[in-house]
Design a protein around this motif. Structure first.
Motif, PDB file in Angstrom:
ATOM      1  N   ALA A  83     148.030  59.275  33.817  1.00  0.00           N
ATOM      2  CA  ALA A  83     148.695  58.765  35.015  1.00  0.00           C
ATOM      3  C   ALA A  83     147.744  57.883  35.820  1.00  0.00           C
ATOM      4  N   LEU A  84     146.501  58.327  35.961  1.00  0.00           N
ATOM      5  CA  LEU A  84     145.498  57.528  36.665  1.00  0.00           C
ATOM      6  C   LEU A  84     145.275  56.201  35.961  1.00  0.00           C
ATOM      7  N   ALA A  85     145.221  56.221  34.634  1.00  0.00           N
ATOM      8  CA  ALA A  85     144.993  54.992  33.860  1.00  0.00           C
ATOM      9  C   ALA A  85     146.096  53.969  34.098  1.00  0.00           C
ATOM     10  N   GLY A  86     147.329  54.447  34.226  1.00  0.00           N
ATOM     11  CA  GLY A  86     148.427  53.524  34.527  1.00  0.00           C
ATOM     12  C   GLY A  86     148.219  52.821  35.851  1.00  0.00           C
ATOM     13  N   TRP A  87     147.771  53.567  36.857  1.00  0.00           N
ATOM     14  CA  TRP A  87     147.524  52.991  38.175  1.00  0.00           C
ATOM     15  C   TRP A  87     146.352  52.008  38.136  1.00  0.00           C
ATOM     16  N   VAL A  88     145.271  52.390  37.431  1.00  0.00           N
ATOM     17  CA  VAL A  88     144.099  51.512  37.332  1.00  0.00           C
ATOM     18  C   VAL A  88     144.473  50.213  36.623  1.00  0.00           C
ATOM     19  N   GLN A  89     145.181  50.326  35.500  1.00  0.00           N
ATOM     20  CA  GLN A  89     145.494  49.153  34.684  1.00  0.00           C
ATOM     21  C   GLN A  89     146.535  48.239  35.319  1.00  0.00           C
ATOM     22  N   HIS A  90     147.559  48.842  35.932  1.00  0.00           N
ATOM     23  CA  HIS A  90     148.683  48.027  36.398  1.00  0.00           C
ATOM     24  C   HIS A  90     148.630  47.652  37.868  1.00  0.00           C
ATOM     25  N   LEU A  91     147.853  48.372  38.657  1.00  0.00           N
ATOM     26  CA  LEU A  91     147.802  48.034  40.080  1.00  0.00           C
ATOM     27  C   LEU A  91     146.389  47.691  40.544  1.00  0.00           C
TER      28      LEU A  91
END
Length: 200
Positions: A83-91
């Motif tokens: 979940a954290l990786a999604g935030w780092v990568q996309h935002l």
């Protein structure tokens, strides 16, 4: 009148082009935010349904605050990291990371650095709270930028931060996990601090 003097039609066309660019950025940010929210919702549902507490068949009360990510293990850690990786990568990266340089390092493999994982996770948790209209108030996003994002990025991207051995130029990817300083185990038995005698 010279040929490079802007015309009213030319200025109007430039204005429409700028509006289109701004609308494109706004759409991308909204898309990225929605993607991160969806990933976070999926992670939240993974933790539901853990059974009851054995007393009167009532569900266990879930903790009111999220756990420190480095204390998680196994599938729970993997789900939180995803979940954290999604935030780092996309935002975070497309919106807030500028040029990579020797004074602003970055690591494409940030998840290999426990310090980075801990700090990014803390900033992400704060982002969730301070951008939620039900909990943040009107100043939430400003508080998040000032108190969470800026200090976190300053530490992670500093020349002596956890990415010090990593990428300083996007054309030359590099990844080095810095060694951990040694720590001696506490000796068995009572520990007495050695104090130097004071002489007059």
């Amino acid at each position: 009148m010279s040929d490079d003097t802007p015309t009213l039609d030319g200025l109007a066309e430039d204005l429409e082009d700028l509006k289109a660019v701004v609308n494109g950025f706004a759409s991308q940010l909204e898309h990225n935010t929605n993607t991160v929210d969806q990933v976070a919702a999926k992670v939240a549902t993974l933790g539901d349904g853990q059974g009851d507490d054995g007393e009167n068949g009532k569900d266990k009360e879930r903790p009111k605050t999220p756990p420190f990510i480095l204390l998680l293990t196994g599938d729970v850690y993997a789900a939180e990291l995803a979940a954290l990786a999604g935030w780092v990568q996309h935002l975070l990266v497309p919106t807030y990371l500028g040029e990579v340089s020797s004074s602003a390092t970055w690591c494409a493999r940030w998840w290999d650095h426990p310090t980075a994982v801990a700090r990014l996770h803390a900033a992400w948790l704060a982002w969730q709270e301070l951008t939620d209209p039900e909990t943040c108030g009107r100043t939430g996003p400003s508080v998040w930028h000032r108190d969470h994002l800026d200090p976190m990025l300053a530490h992670l991207r500093a020349a002596d931060g956890p990415f010090a051995g990593c990428m300083t130029n996007p054309d030359r990817p590099q990844h080095t996990v810095l060694p951990v300083p040694p720590v001696e185990p506490l000796p068995a038995g009572p520990v007495v601090a050695e104090v130097e005698p004071v002489t007059a």
